[in-house]
Design a protein around this motif. Structure first.
Motif, mmCIF file in Angstrom:
data_model
loop_
_atom_site.group_PDB
_atom_site.id
_atom_site.type_symbol
_atom_site.label_atom_id
_atom_site.label_comp_id
_atom_site.label_asym_id
_atom_site.label_seq_id
_atom_site.Cartn_x
_atom_site.Cartn_y
_atom_site.Cartn_z
ATOM 1 N N LEU A 128 0.835 -1.208 0.000
ATOM 2 C CA LEU A 128 0.000 0.000 0.000
ATOM 3 C C LEU A 128 0.868 1.257 0.000
ATOM 4 O O LEU A 128 0.558 2.235 -0.676
ATOM 5 N N GLU A 149 1.773 2.264 -3.297
ATOM 6 C CA GLU A 149 0.651 2.733 -4.135
ATOM 7 C C GLU A 149 0.223 4.149 -3.764
ATOM 8 O O GLU A 149 -0.532 4.779 -4.503
ATOM 9 N N LEU A 150 0.670 4.626 -2.607
ATOM 10 C CA LEU A 150 0.275 5.968 -2.166
ATOM 11 C C LEU A 150 1.110 7.032 -2.882
ATOM 12 O O LEU A 150 2.240 6.757 -3.300
ATOM 13 N N PRO A 151 0.560 8.257 -3.018
ATOM 14 C CA PRO A 151 1.368 9.328 -3.607
ATOM 15 C C PRO A 151 2.616 9.567 -2.740
ATOM 16 O O PRO A 151 2.574 9.346 -1.518
ATOM 17 N N ARG A 195 9.183 -3.476 -3.486
ATOM 18 C CA ARG A 195 7.722 -3.400 -3.670
ATOM 19 C C ARG A 195 7.180 -4.785 -4.029
ATOM 20 O O ARG A 195 7.615 -5.395 -5.008
ATOM 21 N N TYR A 239 -4.433 -1.246 -2.113
ATOM 22 C CA TYR A 239 -5.410 -0.258 -1.649
ATOM 23 C C TYR A 239 -6.804 -0.897 -1.570
ATOM 24 O O TYR A 239 -7.544 -0.666 -0.615
ATOM 25 N N LEU A 294 -17.194 8.885 -2.925
ATOM 26 C CA LEU A 294 -16.320 9.849 -3.616
ATOM 27 C C LEU A 294 -14.925 9.257 -3.771
ATOM 28 O O LEU A 294 -14.296 9.353 -4.833
ATOM 29 N N LEU A 332 -14.888 6.434 -6.416
ATOM 30 C CA LEU A 332 -14.881 6.968 -7.783
ATOM 31 C C LEU A 332 -13.520 7.574 -8.108
ATOM 32 O O LEU A 332 -12.996 7.408 -9.207
ATOM 33 N N ARG A 333 -12.948 8.281 -7.129
ATOM 34 C CA ARG A 333 -11.619 8.878 -7.331
ATOM 35 C C ARG A 333 -10.597 7.787 -7.662
ATOM 36 O O ARG A 333 -9.733 7.964 -8.516
ATOM 37 N N TYR A 334 -10.725 6.654 -6.985
ATOM 38 C CA TYR A 334 -9.748 5.584 -7.180
ATOM 39 C C TYR A 334 -10.003 4.779 -8.458
ATOM 40 O O TYR A 334 -9.068 4.443 -9.177
ATOM 41 N N LEU A 390 -12.187 5.476 -11.286
ATOM 42 C CA LEU A 390 -12.389 6.113 -12.605
ATOM 43 C C LEU A 390 -11.108 6.223 -13.441
ATOM 44 O O LEU A 390 -11.135 5.927 -14.630
ATOM 45 N N PRO A 391 -9.971 6.612 -12.833
ATOM 46 C CA PRO A 391 -8.755 6.677 -13.658
ATOM 47 C C PRO A 391 -8.233 5.285 -14.059
ATOM 48 O O PRO A 391 -7.397 5.187 -14.938
ATOM 49 N N ARG A 392 -8.696 4.260 -13.370
ATOM 50 C CA ARG A 392 -8.290 2.887 -13.736
ATOM 51 C C ARG A 392 -9.445 2.263 -14.524
ATOM 52 O O ARG A 392 -10.111 1.355 -14.027
ATOM 53 N N TRP A 393 -9.687 2.785 -15.698
ATOM 54 C CA TRP A 393 -10.875 2.445 -16.459
ATOM 55 C C TRP A 393 -11.054 0.939 -16.672
ATOM 56 O O TRP A 393 -12.186 0.437 -16.571
ATOM 57 N N ARG A 418 -0.480 -3.825 -14.551
ATOM 58 C CA ARG A 418 -0.895 -3.325 -13.239
ATOM 59 C C ARG A 418 -1.056 -4.417 -12.172
ATOM 60 O O ARG A 418 -1.105 -4.113 -10.994
ATOM 61 N N TRP A 449 -20.597 14.883 -10.364
ATOM 62 C CA TRP A 449 -20.847 14.255 -9.069
ATOM 63 C C TRP A 449 -20.126 15.034 -7.955
ATOM 64 O O TRP A 449 -20.675 15.246 -6.876
ATOM 65 N N PHE A 474 -13.115 15.304 -0.073
ATOM 66 C CA PHE A 474 -13.089 14.158 -1.001
ATOM 67 C C PHE A 474 -13.691 14.534 -2.367
ATOM 68 O O PHE A 474 -13.282 13.991 -3.387
ATOM 69 N N LEU A 515 -11.799 14.093 -5.937
ATOM 70 C CA LEU A 515 -12.399 13.446 -7.114
ATOM 71 C C LEU A 515 -12.385 14.403 -8.306
ATOM 72 O O LEU A 515 -12.029 14.006 -9.422
ATOM 73 N N GLU A 518 -8.966 14.570 -9.816
ATOM 74 C CA GLU A 518 -8.656 13.349 -10.584
ATOM 75 C C GLU A 518 -9.398 13.361 -11.926
ATOM 76 O O GLU A 518 -8.841 12.973 -12.953
ATOM 77 N N MET A 536 -8.053 13.393 -15.682
ATOM 78 C CA MET A 536 -8.483 12.419 -16.703
ATOM 79 C C MET A 536 -8.859 13.108 -18.005
ATOM 80 O O MET A 536 -8.607 12.603 -19.089
ATOM 81 N N ALA A 578 -3.474 6.727 -17.202
ATOM 82 C CA ALA A 578 -4.023 6.372 -15.890
ATOM 83 C C ALA A 578 -2.953 6.480 -14.816
ATOM 84 O O ALA A 578 -1.793 6.163 -15.054
ATOM 85 N N GLY A 638 -0.873 5.601 -11.432
ATOM 86 C CA GLY A 638 -0.485 4.329 -10.808
ATOM 87 C C GLY A 638 -0.514 4.377 -9.306
ATOM 88 O O GLY A 638 -0.212 3.398 -8.643
ATOM 89 N N THR A 639 -0.882 5.534 -8.726
ATOM 90 C CA THR A 639 -0.890 5.635 -7.271
ATOM 91 C C THR A 639 -2.311 5.595 -6.719
ATOM 92 O O THR A 639 -3.271 5.813 -7.443
ATOM 93 N N ALA A 640 -2.385 5.282 -5.400
ATOM 94 C CA ALA A 640 -3.699 5.241 -4.751
ATOM 95 C C ALA A 640 -4.128 6.643 -4.429
ATOM 96 O O ALA A 640 -5.143 6.937 -3.994
#
Lengths: 317, 71
Positions: free
Chosen positions: A165, A168-170, A189, A198, A253, A256-258, A260-263, A282, B8, B50, B54, B57, B61, B67, B69-71
């Motif tokens: 994890l 995977e964090l910023p 890693r 995550y 929220l 979706l944040r997590y 959506l970018p990982r379509w 991935r 949203w 939050f 969103l 992000e 996009m 895409a 690669g981080t959480a």
């Protein structure tokens, strides 16, 4: 066995239909001096055992779709058809229950009334809650039948998952996080498996806790006219129900944040599948296991999964 | 999808606004006491925070197809 499952689902549907219509019939007969809100409350709570029973039966059917699979184009199945349908039903339940619950709360706090009668909000909220409870029961039944625990951190692997994890964090968050949880960042890693770290450490546990919290407190609140509920328990349930609702809004929220970018992951919860290239890029740990067993199966002319894939974390869920 | 995500976020920012202003001006919350007001404030701040994450992000996009690669 498949026919027995279908018979159980059909029986569940008939019983739920009879149960709900008789509860609606009783409430609408005019024999009781109930208002619209109280009538709906009684319909909801009386229909609940039938809804839950149907959920158990549908969970058995969902379990029939469980098992690792690899397509001829190399795509790996991440979610079973049962999970895909269950997730869609759960989403529908939240779409109905969350905004109506939010309005009940905010409308009361702000002392604002809409031209739409309040009991209609409660009615839609109860319908949404019934759908959520149905889906949650189906998932419990599905997971108990399949024995799948791939969404959970396996025993003894918390250290590895907290390390995964961290990566995977910023970067800004990584160091304080590692210091706080004493994660050794000099370790390499670990490869990501079927689910990201995550998802396993944050996503699934938080959704599970919030689902349990909102359903248990909601049931206590809804059952207060049928069973005696002490005032303190009712007050606590109401407070926690609202807290869970706000937490679900926040979690949605974040979800979706997590995602959506990982379509490809969003696409996988509607189709069940993840393409081979994305899995290798991935989710290398998963692709390696699934790809390996798939190659073996393809050589043997098979198309569906084996126990080995599940044991190594390559099952679908 | 990025656009839907932005919408949203916006809807949630409106909800957060009602939470935060409700903490200070709503009579019901004031009657219930400081804990109710603090809960509203905390809830509103969390939802807003939050929602902004969103929105950020989703904006990313829309401007880039790559895409994260981080959480």
């Amino acid at each position: 066995m498949r026919i027995v499952t279908w018979i159980l689902v059909a029986a569940g549907l008939v019983l739920a239909g009879v149960g709900v219509s008789s509860a609606v019939g009783q409430a609408g007969s005019g024999a009781q001096p109930w208002g619209n809100e109280l009538s709906d409350n009684f319909v909801f709570i009386k229909a609940l055992p039938f809804v839950l029973g149907l959920g158990v039966a549908v969970g058995l059917l969902m379990a029939r779709t469980y098992g690792a699979k690899v397509r001829s184009d190399g795509a790996i199945r991440r979610w079973s058809r049962g999970t895909v349908v269950g997730h869609a039903v759960l989403t529908l339940g939240f779409i109905l229950a969350l905004p109506t619950g939010m309005w009940q709360y905010l409308g009361g706090i702000l002392d604002v009334n809409l031209p739409i009668p309040l009991y209609l909000f409660y009615r839609v909220h109860y319908i949404g809650a019934s759908i959520v409870l149905f889906a949650a029961t189906a998932f419990v039944s599905y997971l108990s039948m399949t024995g799948d625990r791939s969404l959970l951190v396996p025993r003894g692997q918390w250290g590895r998952h907290l390390l995964g994890l961290a990566y995977e964090l910023p970067e800004k968050v990584r160091t304080p996080y590692a210091k706080l949880l004493r994660v050794d960042l000099t370790q390499p890693r670990p490869p990501t498996g079927q689910f990201t770290f995550y998802e396993r450490v944050v996503e699934f546990p938080s959704w599970s806790i919030l689902l349990v919290l909102i359903t248990v407190t909601g049931l206590i609140k809804a059952g207060r006219y049928l069973l005696p509920v002490p005032g303190t328990v009712l007050w606590l349930s109401s407070t926690l129900h609202v807290a869970a609702m706000v937490a679900i809004v926040v979690k949605l929220l974040d979800h979706l944040r997590y995602t959506l970018p990982r379509w490809p992951l969003v696409a996988s919860i509607t189709s069940g599948w993840v393409n081979e290239r994305y899995a290798r890029l991935r989710h290398p740990g998963w692709a390696q296991v699934s790809g390996g067993t798939a190659a073996g199966r393809r050589a043997n002319g098979e198309s569906s999964g084996s126990a080995a894939a599940g044991a190594l974390g390559g099952s679908d869920t | 999808m990025g656009l839907l995500g932005l919408l949203w976020s916006l809807a949630n920012l409106v909800v957060a606004y009602f939470f935060v202003t409700g903490a200070f001006v709503a009579k019901t919350a004031a009657k219930e006491g400081i804990l109710a007001q603090l809960s509203l404030l905390l809830g509103g701040v969390l939802i807003a925070g939050f929602a902004i994450l969103l929105a950020r992000e989703c904006a990313r996009m829309l401007t880039s197809a790559d895409a994260s690669g981080t959480a």
